[in-house]
Design a protein around this motif. Structure first.
Motif, PDB file in Angstrom:
ATOM      1  N   VAL A  68      -1.853  22.644  19.575  1.00  0.00           N
ATOM      2  CA  VAL A  68      -1.648  24.020  19.117  1.00  0.00           C
ATOM      3  C   VAL A  68      -0.792  24.026  17.852  1.00  0.00           C
ATOM      4  O   VAL A  68      -1.105  24.716  16.881  1.00  0.00           O
ATOM      5  CB  VAL A  68      -1.007  24.884  20.222  1.00  0.00           C
ATOM      6  N   ILE A  69       0.267  23.249  17.860  1.00  0.00           N
ATOM      7  CA  ILE A  69       1.138  23.171  16.682  1.00  0.00           C
ATOM      8  C   ILE A  69       0.366  22.586  15.498  1.00  0.00           C
ATOM      9  O   ILE A  69       0.492  23.059  14.369  1.00  0.00           O
ATOM     10  CB  ILE A  69       2.397  22.333  16.981  1.00  0.00           C
ATOM     11  N   THR A  70      -0.454  21.582  15.741  1.00  0.00           N
ATOM     12  CA  THR A  70      -1.258  20.981  14.687  1.00  0.00           C
ATOM     13  C   THR A  70      -2.236  22.000  14.116  1.00  0.00           C
ATOM     14  O   THR A  70      -2.406  22.100  12.893  1.00  0.00           O
ATOM     15  CB  THR A  70      -2.007  19.746  15.214  1.00  0.00           C
ATOM     16  N   MET A  71      -2.883  22.776  14.984  1.00  0.00           N
ATOM     17  CA  MET A  71      -3.812  23.807  14.530  1.00  0.00           C
ATOM     18  C   MET A  71      -3.079  24.843  13.685  1.00  0.00           C
ATOM     19  O   MET A  71      -3.564  25.254  12.629  1.00  0.00           O
ATOM     20  CB  MET A  71      -4.478  24.487  15.733  1.00  0.00           C
ATOM     21  N   ILE A  72      -1.902  25.239  14.108  1.00  0.00           N
ATOM     22  CA  ILE A  72      -1.105  26.203  13.345  1.00  0.00           C
ATOM     23  C   ILE A  72      -0.749  25.616  11.986  1.00  0.00           C
ATOM     24  O   ILE A  72      -0.862  26.283  10.962  1.00  0.00           O
ATOM     25  CB  ILE A  72       0.156  26.606  14.127  1.00  0.00           C
ATOM     26  N   ALA A  73      -0.345  24.361  11.956  1.00  0.00           N
ATOM     27  CA  ALA A  73       0.036  23.725  10.695  1.00  0.00           C
ATOM     28  C   ALA A  73      -1.151  23.638   9.739  1.00  0.00           C
ATOM     29  O   ALA A  73      -0.984  23.792   8.534  1.00  0.00           O
ATOM     30  CB  ALA A  73       0.594  22.329  10.958  1.00  0.00           C
ATOM     31  N   ASN A  74      -2.332  23.426  10.267  1.00  0.00           N
ATOM     32  CA  ASN A  74      -3.519  23.293   9.418  1.00  0.00           C
ATOM     33  C   ASN A  74      -4.065  24.627   8.939  1.00  0.00           C
ATOM     34  O   ASN A  74      -4.854  24.671   7.999  1.00  0.00           O
ATOM     35  CB  ASN A  74      -4.617  22.524  10.147  1.00  0.00           C
ATOM     36  N   THR A  75      -3.661  25.719   9.585  1.00  0.00           N
ATOM     37  CA  THR A  75      -4.207  27.030   9.236  1.00  0.00           C
ATOM     38  C   THR A  75      -3.149  27.990   8.682  1.00  0.00           C
ATOM     39  O   THR A  75      -3.438  29.158   8.455  1.00  0.00           O
ATOM     40  CB  THR A  75      -4.899  27.679  10.444  1.00  0.00           C
ATOM     41  N   THR A  76      -1.940  27.497   8.454  1.00  0.00           N
ATOM     42  CA  THR A  76      -0.866  28.326   7.914  1.00  0.00           C
ATOM     43  C   THR A  76      -0.850  28.225   6.394  1.00  0.00           C
ATOM     44  O   THR A  76      -0.918  27.134   5.835  1.00  0.00           O
ATOM     45  CB  THR A  76       0.501  27.866   8.480  1.00  0.00           C
ATOM     46  N   ARG A  77      -0.761  29.362   5.750  1.00  0.00           N
ATOM     47  CA  ARG A  77      -0.686  29.386   4.291  1.00  0.00           C
ATOM     48  C   ARG A  77       0.672  28.826   3.862  1.00  0.00           C
ATOM     49  O   ARG A  77       1.703  29.254   4.351  1.00  0.00           O
ATOM     50  CB  ARG A  77      -0.875  30.797   3.772  1.00  0.00           C
ATOM     51  N   VAL A  78       0.635  27.851   2.958  1.00  0.00           N
ATOM     52  CA  VAL A  78       1.832  27.120   2.574  1.00  0.00           C
ATOM     53  C   VAL A  78       2.135  27.357   1.093  1.00  0.00           C
ATOM     54  O   VAL A  78       1.241  27.296   0.243  1.00  0.00           O
ATOM     55  CB  VAL A  78       1.644  25.608   2.842  1.00  0.00           C
ATOM     56  N   TRP A  79       3.393  27.625   0.795  1.00  0.00           N
ATOM     57  CA  TRP A  79       3.837  27.884  -0.568  1.00  0.00           C
ATOM     58  C   TRP A  79       3.453  26.752  -1.509  1.00  0.00           C
ATOM     59  O   TRP A  79       2.971  26.970  -2.613  1.00  0.00           O
ATOM     60  CB  TRP A  79       5.352  28.096  -0.556  1.00  0.00           C
ATOM     61  N   GLU A  80       3.685  25.534  -1.088  1.00  0.00           N
ATOM     62  CA  GLU A  80       3.397  24.374  -1.941  1.00  0.00           C
ATOM     63  C   GLU A  80       1.913  24.242  -2.265  1.00  0.00           C
ATOM     64  O   GLU A  80       1.545  23.607  -3.233  1.00  0.00           O
ATOM     65  CB  GLU A  80       3.899  23.089  -1.284  1.00  0.00           C
ATOM     66  N   ASN A  81       1.063  24.844  -1.445  1.00  0.00           N
ATOM     67  CA  ASN A  81      -0.386  24.806  -1.684  1.00  0.00           C
ATOM     68  C   ASN A  81      -0.861  26.058  -2.418  1.00  0.00           C
ATOM     69  O   ASN A  81      -2.034  26.395  -2.361  1.00  0.00           O
ATOM     70  CB  ASN A  81      -1.141  24.684  -0.359  1.00  0.00           C
ATOM     71  N   ARG A  82       0.104  26.753  -3.053  1.00  0.00           N
ATOM     72  CA  ARG A  82      -0.185  28.004  -3.766  1.00  0.00           C
ATOM     73  C   ARG A  82      -0.832  29.041  -2.848  1.00  0.00           C
ATOM     74  O   ARG A  82      -1.745  29.749  -3.231  1.00  0.00           O
ATOM     75  CB  ARG A  82      -1.054  27.737  -4.985  1.00  0.00           C
ATOM     76  N   GLY A  83      -0.355  29.084  -1.633  1.00  0.00           N
ATOM     77  CA  GLY A  83      -0.810  30.084  -0.674  1.00  0.00           C
ATOM     78  C   GLY A  83      -2.050  29.705   0.106  1.00  0.00           C
ATOM     79  O   GLY A  83      -2.541  30.492   0.904  1.00  0.00           O
ATOM     80  N   HIS A  84      -2.535  28.484  -0.093  1.00  0.00           N
ATOM     81  CA  HIS A  84      -3.710  28.035   0.645  1.00  0.00           C
ATOM     82  C   HIS A  84      -3.290  27.257   1.888  1.00  0.00           C
ATOM     83  O   HIS A  84      -2.199  26.695   1.947  1.00  0.00           O
ATOM     84  CB  HIS A  84      -4.591  27.133  -0.231  1.00  0.00           C
ATOM     85  N   THR A  85      -4.188  27.217   2.859  1.00  0.00           N
ATOM     86  CA  THR A  85      -3.938  26.412   4.055  1.00  0.00           C
ATOM     87  C   THR A  85      -4.372  24.975   3.759  1.00  0.00           C
ATOM     88  O   THR A  85      -5.219  24.752   2.871  1.00  0.00           O
ATOM     89  CB  THR A  85      -4.739  26.926   5.261  1.00  0.00           C
ATOM     90  N   PRO A  86      -3.840  24.009   4.505  1.00  0.00           N
ATOM     91  CA  PRO A  86      -4.326  22.624   4.332  1.00  0.00           C
ATOM     92  C   PRO A  86      -5.836  22.516   4.570  1.00  0.00           C
ATOM     93  O   PRO A  86      -6.521  21.759   3.883  1.00  0.00           O
ATOM     94  CB  PRO A  86      -3.538  21.843   5.383  1.00  0.00           C
ATOM     95  N   GLU A  87      -6.376  23.296   5.522  1.00  0.00           N
ATOM     96  CA  GLU A  87      -7.811  23.259   5.777  1.00  0.00           C
ATOM     97  C   GLU A  87      -8.597  23.750   4.565  1.00  0.00           C
ATOM     98  O   GLU A  87      -9.647  23.210   4.232  1.00  0.00           O
ATOM     99  CB  GLU A  87      -8.172  24.098   7.010  1.00  0.00           C
ATOM    100  N   GLU A  88      -8.110  24.796   3.903  1.00  0.00           N
ATOM    101  CA  GLU A  88      -8.797  25.312   2.729  1.00  0.00           C
ATOM    102  C   GLU A  88      -8.815  24.287   1.595  1.00  0.00           C
ATOM    103  O   GLU A  88      -9.787  24.209   0.837  1.00  0.00           O
ATOM    104  CB  GLU A  88      -8.139  26.609   2.247  1.00  0.00           C
ATOM    105  N   LEU A  89      -7.757  23.519   1.479  1.00  0.00           N
ATOM    106  CA  LEU A  89      -7.689  22.515   0.420  1.00  0.00           C
ATOM    107  C   LEU A  89      -8.602  21.325   0.696  1.00  0.00           C
ATOM    108  O   LEU A  89      -9.060  20.678  -0.233  1.00  0.00           O
ATOM    109  CB  LEU A  89      -6.259  22.033   0.226  1.00  0.00           C
ATOM    110  N   SER A  90      -8.825  21.037   1.960  1.00  0.00           N
ATOM    111  CA  SER A  90      -9.691  19.904   2.279  1.00  0.00           C
ATOM    112  C   SER A  90     -11.128  20.334   2.244  1.00  0.00           C
ATOM    113  O   SER A  90     -12.023  19.680   1.928  1.00  0.00           O
ATOM    114  CB  SER A  90      -9.347  19.302   3.619  1.00  0.00           C
TER     115      SER A  90
END
Length: 67
Positions: A45-67
């Protein structure tokens, strides 16, 4: 209570230059897991949240969106 904890994890993940492993370790330290089964329920669950949370360092994108 769980929703509050998950909201806190999301907030921590959105901080600039955060280390995912440190966030997870901090989260897990706050709970006393009686067995590995319970622990194994939280980690995905924590991993899923981390992969789908918008991150400042990714300019507001989620890690999934970047991959």
């Amino acid at each position: 209570m769980i929703k509050d904890e998950m909201d806190e994890v999301i907030g921590q993940l959105q901080v600039v230059q955060i280390n995912f492993q440190e966030v997870v370790q901090d989260f897990l330290r706050r709970f006393e897991f009686k067995d590995m089964k319970k622990l194994n329920e939280y980690v995905p669950v924590i991993t899923m949240i981390a992969n789908t949370t918008r991150v400042w360092e990714n300019r507001g994108h989620t890690p999934e969106e970047l991959s």
